[in-house]
Write a protein that holds these residues in place. Structure first.
Motif, PDB file in Angstrom:
ATOM      1  N   THR A  12      15.572  41.819  51.011  1.00 45.23           N
ATOM      2  CA  THR A  12      15.392  42.846  49.986  1.00 45.23           C
ATOM      3  C   THR A  12      16.117  42.536  48.681  1.00 45.23           C
ATOM      4  O   THR A  12      15.717  43.019  47.624  1.00 45.23           O
ATOM      5  CB  THR A  12      15.881  44.214  50.498  1.00 45.23           C
ATOM      6  OG1 THR A  12      17.266  44.115  50.875  1.00 45.23           O
ATOM      7  CG2 THR A  12      15.070  44.661  51.695  1.00 45.23           C
ATOM      8  N   GLY A  13      17.186  41.772  48.738  1.00 44.20           N
ATOM      9  CA  GLY A  13      17.957  41.500  47.532  1.00 44.20           C
ATOM     10  C   GLY A  13      18.488  40.077  47.492  1.00 44.20           C
ATOM     11  O   GLY A  13      18.564  39.384  48.510  1.00 44.20           O
ATOM     12  N   ARG A  31      19.893  40.730  42.105  1.00 43.22           N
ATOM     13  CA  ARG A  31      18.531  41.095  41.758  1.00 43.22           C
ATOM     14  C   ARG A  31      17.818  41.527  43.036  1.00 43.22           C
ATOM     15  O   ARG A  31      18.194  41.136  44.133  1.00 43.22           O
ATOM     16  CB  ARG A  31      17.764  39.901  41.156  1.00 43.22           C
ATOM     17  CG  ARG A  31      18.303  39.373  39.859  1.00 43.22           C
ATOM     18  CD  ARG A  31      17.963  40.261  38.678  1.00 43.22           C
ATOM     19  NE  ARG A  31      18.369  39.648  37.427  1.00 43.22           N
ATOM     20  CZ  ARG A  31      19.612  39.668  36.943  1.00 43.22           C
ATOM     21  NH1 ARG A  31      20.570  40.283  37.607  1.00 43.22           N
ATOM     22  NH2 ARG A  31      19.891  39.078  35.786  1.00 43.22           N
ATOM     23  N   GLU A  32      16.749  42.293  42.885  1.00 43.82           N
ATOM     24  CA  GLU A  32      15.877  42.575  44.023  1.00 43.82           C
ATOM     25  C   GLU A  32      15.032  41.334  44.327  1.00 43.82           C
ATOM     26  O   GLU A  32      14.655  40.603  43.410  1.00 43.82           O
ATOM     27  CB  GLU A  32      14.965  43.755  43.715  1.00 43.82           C
ATOM     28  CG  GLU A  32      15.703  45.089  43.623  1.00 43.82           C
ATOM     29  CD  GLU A  32      14.749  46.250  43.427  1.00 43.82           C
ATOM     30  OE1 GLU A  32      13.539  45.996  43.289  1.00 43.82           O
ATOM     31  OE2 GLU A  32      15.224  47.390  43.411  1.00 43.82           O
TER      32      GLU A  32
END
Length: 310
Positions: A12-13, A31-32
């Motif tokens: 997810t990140g 960041r994603e």
């Protein structure tokens, strides 16, 4: 000032850093991953993030990074620099090293498995720095491990060494995504405890952290869920101890954040199973969520050392 780019890519990140030669974190960013946009967008996001970090290094430290290290989930062929398979990113045979080298102007790039890269950092800089033999386990969405021998992570013949999460501890038990039944990660990972506690309470929002707090409060339902997970984990660790004879067991990941609520019963459960084996130290990981970036940085510095020697 000499530095390297370190990227820790998750489902997810992404965590990233510029890291100096002594392991100092000079700059950190997140960041994603953007996996909802598809695998090609994830790759482009990684390339753009790395290029941004390179630009930051030039602007603030007067020179570009000397190398880059990247930790990614899934099956990794580090020698070829290919992400062979990463289900949660939708990847298959992505030549990530070559793509990054091209985007970063020919910069040398090292690629590693996320948990084994984090374990490398724990062995060199964290809880295992004084241990000649250690096993690092991350108890998160799943369970994976890293086998440390004299400061080096043992990759195995095919890059798969350390997958203790898929040791079967309850034959015929809960089906696992790997195709087996009763795997350790289906019983003792943070996600497994979350699922069990959610079922016990009827609360779909319940988490493993909630279960830990309920254990501390003496909730009998939580105690039953927690005991099942600890007993399964102890069985898996006994197998690892028997095969590997580590001096230190390092436990990280979300479930390890429970602290003594996990470590006190786990140490007792493992000790009660020991017969002829030597009981290792069982300690929490110390680097927390910086382990992946620091490990990726170590891979980058190691790559530069190898090139210098060559």
């Amino acid at each position: 000032m000499k530095h390297v780019i370190a990227l820790d890519v998750g489902g997810t990140g992404m965590k990233a850093a510029l890291v100096g030669a002594e392991g100092e974190l000079l700059y950190e960013a997140r960041r994603e991953t953007g996996r909802e946009r598809g695998p090609e967008a994830v790759v482009e996001g990684i390339l753009a993030f790395a290029a941004e970090l390179r630009g930051y290094g030039i602007e603030h430290y007067g020179e570009p990074a000397s190398a880059a290290g990247v930790a990614i989930p899934g099956v990794v062929d580090a020698e070829k620099g290919v992400a062979v398979f990463a289900a949660n990113l939708g990847w298959e045979n992505v030549p990530l090293r070559d793509l990054l080298t091209e985007r970063l102007g020919g910069l040398p790039v090292a690629l590693g498995h996320d948990v084994r890269t984090g374990g490398y950092a724990e062995g060199r800089l964290g809880a295992g720095r004084d241990a000649d033999r250690f096993l690092f386990l991350a108890l998160g969405t799943g369970i994976a491990g890293a086998i440390g021998i004299d400061g080096v992570i043992e990759p195995g013949a095919h890059g798969g060494a350390g997958e203790i999460g898929h040791v079967v501890v309850r034959p015929g038990g809960v089906p696992c995504g790997c195709g087996q039944r009763g795997c350790l990660e289906r019983l003792a990972s943070a996600s497994a405890v979350t699922a069990a506690w959610s079922a016990a309470t009827g609360d779909p929002r319940a988490t493993a952290a909630d279960c830990s707090r309920a254990v501390d409060a003496g909730d009998p339902r939580a105690l039953a869920v927690w005991e099942e997970a600890v007993e399964a984990l102890a069985d898996g660790l006994l197998t690892a101890i028997t095969l590997l004879d580590p001096r230190t067991l390092i436990i990280g990941g979300g479930l390890a954040e429970a602290g003594d609520t996990l470590f006190v019963p786990l140490r007792a459960a493992v000790a009660s199973r020991i017969t002829f084996q030597q009981l290792p130290s069982i300690v929490p990981a110390t680097l927390k969520d910086t382990a992946g970036c620091l490990g990726a940085a170590l891979l980058a510095w190691d790559l530069l050392d190898t090139e210098v020697r060559a």
